[in-house]
Design a protein around this motif. Structure first.
Motif, PDB file in Angstrom:
ATOM      1  N   SER A 152       1.131   8.171   1.858  1.00  0.00           N
ATOM      2  CA  SER A 152      -0.202   8.694   1.543  1.00  0.00           C
ATOM      3  C   SER A 152      -0.486  10.037   2.220  1.00  0.00           C
ATOM      4  N   ASN A 153       0.440  10.523   3.030  1.00  0.00           N
ATOM      5  CA  ASN A 153       0.198  11.748   3.801  1.00  0.00           C
ATOM      6  C   ASN A 153       0.926  12.959   3.245  1.00  0.00           C
TER       7      ASN A 153
ATOM      8  N   ASP B 100       0.836  -1.190   0.000  1.00  0.00           N
ATOM      9  CA  ASP B 100       0.000   0.000   0.000  1.00  0.00           C
ATOM     10  C   ASP B 100       0.883   1.256   0.000  1.00  0.00           C
ATOM     11  N   VAL B 101       0.455   2.302  -0.663  1.00  0.00           N
ATOM     12  CA  VAL B 101       1.211   3.560  -0.709  1.00  0.00           C
ATOM     13  C   VAL B 101       1.504   4.071   0.703  1.00  0.00           C
ATOM     14  N   ALA B 102       0.583   3.863   1.635  1.00  0.00           N
ATOM     15  CA  ALA B 102       0.763   4.340   3.007  1.00  0.00           C
ATOM     16  C   ALA B 102       1.924   3.653   3.717  1.00  0.00           C
TER      17      ALA B 102
END
Length: 166
Positions: free
Chosen positions: A77-78, A51-53
């Motif tokens: 993701s932030n 996941d990108v996060a």
């Protein structure tokens, strides 16, 4: 893992410096190399198959008073609220240009690792990374990463875990 990636030991350069720093810190982590760039969080997540996060993206700022490099390790993701970094640092920050990043860390933008810097760096870690078993950080090159747990990342960097989101 995505097809086409390789895991091996490097013998020179920035990636080797990261490998050595990890070993010196008690972590024997293989570096994963990819044919395509993992410069962006989305590129890295696609190459790794996560996941990108889970991507621990490295953002370098310059503390205005001390001229010290400030590394923010953020979830992929932030977005980063620079005011929160300034509050935690007790100093204003400015974006760092490529020359400053290379001079102060020894890494090029896109490959700044959380360890193996050529000089002292103040480090802040995004609290949101704590929710994952494994996160993936740059390993000294735009196409190389290594996996680490959030608690290991905190230990090996001495970074301060804070809320960085707007």
């Amino acid at each position: 893992m995505a097809e086409g990636n390789t895991t091996h030991r490097s013998t020179s350069g920035s990636i080797a410096r990261v490998e050595q720093a990890l070993r010196n810190l008690g972590l024997d982590r293989p570096i994963k190399h990819f044919g395509a760039s993992t410069r962006t969080s989305a590129d890295a997540a696609a190459a790794i198959g996560c996941d990108v996060a889970q991507i621990a993206k490295s953002l370098i700022f310059r503390a205005q008073t001390s001229n010290q490099p400030v590394l923010v390790i953020a979830s992929g993701s932030n977005r980063v609220d620079e005011n929160k970094i300034e509050t935690a640092l007790h100093d204003r920050i400015a974006k760092a240009d490529a020359a400053f990043v290379r001079d102060q860390t020894g890494f090029a933008i896109g490959g700044v690792a959380p360890v193996g810097h050529t000089g002292p760096v103040k480090i802040f870690i995004d609290r949101d990374l704590q929710q994952y078993d494994v996160i993936w950080a740059a390993a000294g090159s735009p196409n190389a990463v290594f996996g680490v747990s959030p608690s290991e990342l905190e230990r090996i960097t001495g970074g301060q875990v804070i809320d960085i989101k707007p």
